[in-house]
Each structure stands twice: as structure tokens, then as C-alpha cells.
Design an enzyme around this catalytic site. Structure first.
Site, short mmCIF file in Angstrom:
data_model
loop_
_atom_site.label_atom_id
_atom_site.label_comp_id
_atom_site.label_asym_id
_atom_site.label_seq_id
_atom_site.Cartn_x
_atom_site.Cartn_y
_atom_site.Cartn_z
N CYS A 34 -95.39 -66.94 25.33
CA CYS A 34 -95.75 -67.36 26.65
C CYS A 34 -94.33 -67.07 27.50
O CYS A 34 -93.24 -66.90 26.77
CB CYS A 34 -96.06 -68.72 27.02
SG CYS A 34 -97.71 -69.24 26.57
N ASP B 83 -102.10 -78.63 27.55
CA ASP B 83 -100.91 -79.46 27.63
C ASP B 83 -100.33 -79.10 28.90
O ASP B 83 -99.47 -80.10 29.35
CB ASP B 83 -99.91 -78.99 26.46
CG ASP B 83 -99.43 -77.77 26.07
OD1 ASP B 83 -100.28 -76.75 26.70
OD2 ASP B 83 -98.44 -77.19 25.56
N LEU C 230 -99.91 -66.75 26.06
CA LEU C 230 -100.27 -66.64 24.88
C LEU C 230 -101.21 -67.92 24.39
O LEU C 230 -100.72 -69.01 24.36
CB LEU C 230 -99.30 -66.59 23.68
CG LEU C 230 -99.77 -66.34 22.34
CD1 LEU C 230 -100.31 -65.28 22.03
CD2 LEU C 230 -98.37 -66.49 21.35
N GLY D 94 -94.00 -72.86 26.17
CA GLY D 94 -93.67 -73.86 25.06
C GLY D 94 -94.97 -74.42 24.75
O GLY D 94 -96.03 -74.11 24.99
#
Length: 279
Positions: free
Chosen positions: A2, A97, A46, A71
Site C-alpha cells: 500500500c 482495519d 494492496l 500498513g
């Protein structure tokens, strides 16, 4: 992997989109930009968690607070449960997340990084307070560069994206060159270009009213000696217990997980513990 890029203090989706295209190798699955008066946030994705609904940047329920991250937040499910239990006004629509970040900011303000466990470079923009926040993880695993330029704060996961900022003049930072030739590394907050800085590990930056208002450290490693009457065997058992917790947190994924083995004891141990705790 990412990648994120954006600007506080300006609505410029065209430039941010160009910055993101430079970061395409970091996130081949998606590119998305959100913007309003005084901000533009973007991300290359990603897909690892919640493949269908995890597009970012993401907002909280009223879409007045936006967040993007490069992350993984390992404790996002626990953090989400804590928010639903102890605070009000939170509804979640994804199983990713990133969505927990704007909600944590809404509940805890600038203290929200203390609620996170993971590896991350995060950008948040608060439309109501007209302020932007940048945060880097405790050990600095994920990079985050920023540039103050013509009354705005630009940021990105890599320097090359900031070279796309209109009007930025590339000048070599001679102090950074000195460190590189001495240590084969350019230490934070310097970068090889004048004006571009690297946010230090465990630091957060607040941008408001056209300038950086605060830049401080939100976490420090605790070097307090372990206190207890444990013998070597008990210490080894405690170490394995903590390692299992750490490995389990890193196995949350909606895609297959693999391990790179270097032949050392660390990667072998991590793989062995993953084989124990994984489904």
C-alpha cells in the site's frame, strides 16, 4: 504494501492522483482519492483484509473525519469492540482495519495512536476542526515523508511522489549527503532533498491554520528491567507466550500468508509458532 499521498490545506485531486500513480507499485489493486475544501487524501491499495469493502480513504459515519493508511492495524477488531462498548455514535460497515482509525480519532482525538498496535503510516483529516494529522508507527517500519510548500502540507509514502508537487524545486540536502557518505543512511527527519522531511518513528504531526502546530513523540520504549523471581525456564516460557501473541496478531488476512526463511532462529521460530496458532 500500500501507499498513501495527499495534501492538507488545498483541494487538488489532480496532483494527488498523479502522486498516487507514481506509487502504483505499492498498491496494484486500487487507487482512490477523497477531497473537500482544504484537503485531499489518496491511497493505493494492496488488498489483504476485506477485499470487497476495504477501499480507502475511509470516513466515520458522518464522513467528516477521513483516514488513509499504509500498513496493518493488528488490534483493529479489539479496538472496534472497545469503541462499541465504551463510546457512542459508532457504526462500522467494513471488516477492514482502516475504518477503525477515524472512529478512534473521533473518540480520543490526538491520543488515538496510543490505541493502535501495528505497522502504519497514517493520515487523518478533520473537516470540522480543519486540521490534518500524520502518524508513524512506533518502530518506524512504514515510511512517511512530508513537505511544507506554499501554505500547504504535502505527504507521501515515498519521496518520488512529492517530486510531483507543482513548483517544488529539487535541491540536494548537503547535510543529508554528509550522513549518507558517513553512515550509508539518511537519518530522520532529513531526506536527500531540501524541504522534504521524514516523520520520525512514534511521532505525530498536527497541521492547522496553514502551518505545523505540533510535532511530538507519542510513545517511548520502556527500558524498565523485568521484575520477578523467574528462572531461565520460566523466562523462556514467558517469551514464547508473548511471541505467540505477536505472531497470531500478524496472521489476520483474507489472502494466503507465506513466510520468508533466512535460516536464522528468528524466522524459523516465527514460522514454527505460526504453524501452531494458525487454523
Amino acid at each position: 504494501m500500500c501507499g498513501i499521498a495527499g495534501v492538507f490545506g488545498r483541494k487538488d485531486p489532480e496532483t494527488v492522483a498523479r502522486m498516487l500513480r507514481v506509487l502504483a507499485h505499492r498498491g496494484p489493486d486500487d487507487q482512490h482519492v477523497v477531497y473537500g475544501e482544504g484537503y485531499t487524501l489518496g491511497a493505493r491499495r494492496l488488498s489483504i483484509i476485506d477485499l470487497d469493502n476495504g477501499r480507502q480513504p475511509l470516513g466515520e459515519n458522518e464522513n467528516r473525519i477521513w483516514a488513509a493508511q499504509n500498513g496493518e492495524i493488528y488490534n483493529f477488531r479489539e479496538a472496534r469492540e472497545e469503541l462499541l462498548k465504551n463510546t457512542t455514535g459508532h457504526k462500522f460497515y467494513t471488516d477492514g482495519d482502516t475504518e477503525v482509525i477515524p472512529h478512534l480519532y473521533k473518540a480520543y482525538g490526538l491520543e488515538f495512536p496510543k490505541k493502535l498496535e501495528g505497522m502504519y503510516a497514517i493520515s487523518v483529516y478533520d473537516e470540522d476542526k480543519q486540521q490534518g494529522v500524520l502518524v508513524r508507527d512506533r518502530s518506524g517500519k512504514k515510511p512517511l515523508y512530508y513537505l511544507e510548500h506554499e501554505g500547504a502540507l504535502w505527504y507521501a509514502s515515498e519521496i518520488k511522489a512529492l517530486l510531483q508537487v507543482p513548483g517544488f524545486q529539487r535541491k540536494m540536502n548537503l547535510e543529508a549527503v554528509h550522513h549518507f557518505l558517513s553512515y550509508k543512511n539518511v537519518p530522520a527527519p532529513l531526506s536527500i532533498f531540501e524541504g522534504i522531511k521524514l516523520l520520525s518513528p512514534a511521532h505525530r504531526l498536527l497541521w492547522k491554520d496553514g502551518r505545523i502546530r505540533t510535532l511530538d513523540r507519542y510513545w517511548r520504549l520502556d527500558w524498565t528491567p523485568f521484575e520477578g523471581e523467574l528462572d531461565e525456564q520460566e523466562l523462556a516460557e514467558e517469551f514464547i507466550r508473548l511471541m505467540k501473541i505477536g505472531v497470531r496478531r500478524r496472521l489476520v488476512s483474507d489472502v494466503p500468508i507465506g513466510f520468508f526463511l533466512s535460516g536464522g532462529i528468528d524466522s524459523s521460530l516465527s514460522t514454527a509458532l505460526a504453524a501452531e496458532v494458525a487454523p
